[in-house]
Motif scaffolding. Sequence first.
Motif, short mmCIF file in Angstrom:
data_model
loop_
_atom_site.label_atom_id
_atom_site.label_comp_id
_atom_site.label_asym_id
_atom_site.label_seq_id
_atom_site.Cartn_x
_atom_site.Cartn_y
_atom_site.Cartn_z
N ALA A 91 0.81 -1.09 0.05
CA ALA A 91 0.00 -0.06 0.02
C ALA A 91 0.74 1.30 0.12
CB ALA A 91 -0.65 -0.15 1.36
N LEU A 92 2.09 1.21 0.68
CA LEU A 92 2.95 2.33 0.66
C LEU A 92 3.73 2.29 -0.70
CD1 LEU A 92 4.00 1.96 4.44
CD2 LEU A 92 2.99 3.81 3.50
N GLY A 93 3.87 1.55 -1.48
CA GLY A 93 4.47 1.40 -2.69
C GLY A 93 5.84 1.08 -2.58
N ARG A 94 6.19 0.28 -1.57
CA ARG A 94 7.69 0.11 -1.37
C ARG A 94 8.40 -0.83 -2.32
NH1 ARG A 94 7.62 4.72 1.27
NH2 ARG A 94 7.29 4.49 3.55
N PRO A 95 9.44 -0.88 -2.64
CA PRO A 95 10.29 -2.19 -3.34
C PRO A 95 10.39 -3.48 -2.36
CG PRO A 95 11.84 -0.42 -2.40
CD PRO A 95 10.63 0.24 -2.19
N ILE A 96 9.31 -4.07 -2.35
CA ILE A 96 9.07 -5.34 -1.27
C ILE A 96 10.21 -6.15 -1.50
CG2 ILE A 96 7.69 -7.10 -0.64
CD1 ILE A 96 5.39 -5.30 -1.23
N ASP A 97 10.53 -6.51 -2.59
CA ASP A 97 11.61 -7.62 -2.85
C ASP A 97 13.10 -7.11 -2.57
OD1 ASP A 97 9.86 -9.76 -3.09
OD2 ASP A 97 9.76 -9.39 -5.25
N LYS A 98 13.23 -5.80 -2.83
CA LYS A 98 14.63 -5.18 -2.58
C LYS A 98 14.72 -3.91 -1.72
CE LYS A 98 15.17 -6.58 -7.49
NZ LYS A 98 15.30 -6.16 -8.78
N PRO A 99 14.55 -4.23 -0.50
CA PRO A 99 14.41 -2.84 0.59
C PRO A 99 15.64 -2.14 0.55
CG PRO A 99 14.28 -5.11 1.75
CD PRO A 99 14.21 -5.35 0.38
N ARG A 100 15.63 -1.14 0.93
CA ARG A 100 16.71 -0.15 0.69
C ARG A 100 17.86 -0.74 1.70
NH1 ARG A 100 13.48 5.18 2.95
NH2 ARG A 100 13.74 4.46 5.33
N ASN A 101 18.91 -0.75 1.18
CA ASN A 101 20.17 -0.74 2.22
C ASN A 101 20.39 -2.29 2.71
OD1 ASN A 101 20.52 2.04 1.98
ND2 ASN A 101 19.37 2.19 4.06
N LEU A 102 19.66 -3.17 2.17
CA LEU A 102 19.64 -4.47 2.65
C LEU A 102 19.91 -5.36 1.61
CD1 LEU A 102 16.30 -4.51 4.91
CD2 LEU A 102 18.64 -4.40 5.65
N ALA A 103 20.44 -6.60 1.76
CA ALA A 103 20.71 -7.73 0.79
C ALA A 103 20.29 -8.91 1.43
CB ALA A 103 22.22 -7.71 0.21
N LYS A 104 20.36 -9.90 0.50
CA LYS A 104 19.76 -11.22 0.95
C LYS A 104 20.73 -12.03 2.01
CE LYS A 104 16.60 -14.91 1.25
NZ LYS A 104 15.54 -14.69 2.17
N SER A 105 21.82 -12.08 1.63
CA SER A 105 23.02 -12.88 2.00
C SER A 105 24.00 -12.16 2.50
CB SER A 105 23.41 -13.98 1.06
OG SER A 105 24.47 -14.99 1.86
N VAL A 106 24.27 -11.97 3.93
CA VAL A 106 25.17 -11.14 4.62
C VAL A 106 26.53 -11.69 4.86
CG1 VAL A 106 25.78 -9.53 6.50
CG2 VAL A 106 23.37 -9.79 5.63
N THR A 107 27.38 -11.63 3.70
CA THR A 107 28.73 -12.47 3.78
C THR A 107 29.82 -11.52 4.16
OG1 THR A 107 29.05 -11.86 1.19
CG2 THR A 107 27.77 -13.77 1.88
N VAL A 108 29.57 -10.48 4.77
CA VAL A 108 30.78 -9.70 5.65
C VAL A 108 30.16 -9.37 6.76
CG1 VAL A 108 31.69 -8.52 3.34
CG2 VAL A 108 29.52 -7.44 4.58
N GLU A 109 31.25 -9.10 7.66
CA GLU A 109 30.94 -8.72 9.06
C GLU A 109 30.52 -7.31 9.29
OE1 GLU A 109 33.52 -10.98 12.06
OE2 GLU A 109 34.97 -10.82 10.36
#
Length: 604
Positions: A586-604
């Motif tokens: 409803a807010l029109g967010r990019p649901i699958d690709k939220p800002r500043n986030l990624a699926k697999s966090v491979t760095v500390e």
Amino acid sequence: MCGIIGRVGTDEAIDTLLTGLENLEYRGYDSAGVAVQNGSGIKIQKQSGKVAELKQAIDSDLLSGEVGIGHTRWSTHGPPTDENAHPHTDSTRDVAVVHNGIIENYATLKSSLQELGHEFESDTDTEVIPHLIQYYLDEGASAETAFRRAIDDLEGSYAVAAMVANEHVLYAARQGSPLVVGLDDDGFFLASDVPAFLEYTDDVVYLEDGDVVVVRPDGVEFTTLEGHAIDRQPETVAWDPEQAGKGEYDHFMLKEIHEQPTSLAQAIEGRIQGDEPGEVALESFPPGAFDGIERIQFVACGTSYHAALYGSIAMNQCGIQTSAHLANEYGVSAPPVDENTLVIAVTQSGETADTLNAMRRAEADGARLLTVTNVVGSTAARLADDVLLIRAGPEIGVAATKTFSSQAVMLLLLAQCIIDDLDGTCEDRRALYNDLSGLPDTFSSILEDGTAKALAEQYLGAESYFFIGRGLGFPVALEGALKFKEITYEHAEGFASGELKHGPLALVTPETPVFAIFTGDEDEKVLNNAEEAQTRGAPLVAVCPAGHRAVDIADAHLDIPAVDPDLAGLLANVQLQLLSYHAADALGRPIDKPRNLAKSVTVE
């Protein structure tokens, strides 16, 4: 946590590279780029923004060739600009490199190279790699030797793929970041994750730390950094390529929410036995498998931590000494560990850097390691003494959904095995096993309910959203708040319900709806805490079965079927996933690709 794709074959590489980048965009979407070997040098196109924007700008004639690499970036060193996009090159543009990870000694390397006259164009740590390769080429080394020497200079974590002008070869290496080879009849792939090329082949070879791979049109050579041959056997990935697509759904997240009945059926299949289910049988864990274990520690991050907390609480309630730890804090404040400690790492990808580091610390202290993961052949799976696969299939949406429910269910099953071996004190579990066996159908009934969408719209625009629970409802409250903030960008917090009056109650207003999770255990106390917030003006939403006393008191109701208290929180979580999804939509967010986030966090 960037996405890498490479292709060596007999046909044009560019379309395959772009498809791979689209499939990997969940790993990063700040910028993207490709490099292709076209017989007259290396041609590159890269830019900030999403893969779709790169695809529109691509000149296929310029990028003609049978060998290439591509990259979609999640920024660590340097902002998401055209200059910082991968691939990166040396000064002559005869070397192109893509990289995932962090080069910890890049500043020292960069300074040394600049003193030798090398000029840099980006702010990234990656750019030192092609310059190092160029340096060794200029000293007279072959391309393969130059690559090996450059890799040997690096400190940190990396998955690297490189190409050198006028060679139809890709060179790659991994240390602490995932890299997999795909074996196709018409050539070979390199990628940071299997979905990159799953529609082309399901035959894969997972690289291990320290591996170097040389990919030519006629074959793949696996060696150590020193050049010694090693044996890496291919495996077949049991994922249907269609699982990595959106199908009829608008977003991967919605698709994966609706896939939970299937993923749970896969998780449970063959693991609850008997005509009237009454026994758990997990592969690799026969009776007595956990004899001698005196304590259990869970390590995990994010959503996986919430699943770990769920499993930990379930075991503690049955008299088994367990604790759940954020993996990124485990290295700082780990409790005592010895050979009688079982450390259970929960990680969807099996590549989460903080979780891997926690595992290595526990291993060094003599603990037994068990990994609960979704990915066969992942680093966490190979590092552990034992592996329990959740069988959820590929999950592309950045916000984890079906993997959380599958992780939690697998931990409940694992708990039953451990409880039996360690003489736990659980009550009769037949009701739990019956409800577990029927869980896929129960989830399906919730997915047909449209109440979450209506409530999301009703409370849209609130100042904050609070989620509360007690016992097994507490990790669900944490997870519900995490999902909401991840994809709506609205402020949301999860609390143990009893903690409301120890501070958070000061934030309660008529603009802070409170979602209270009722599992069937300690419900009166949860209701008392919820009413404290309601008395101060907060709208109260009860997440509970119809007929529950809370329904008459609450301002709104999210219905869940009545099930064993160990499972009620998982049903509540489905409703909260739908709530978050519809609010974000409803807010029109990019649901699958939220800002500043990624699926697999491979760095500390």
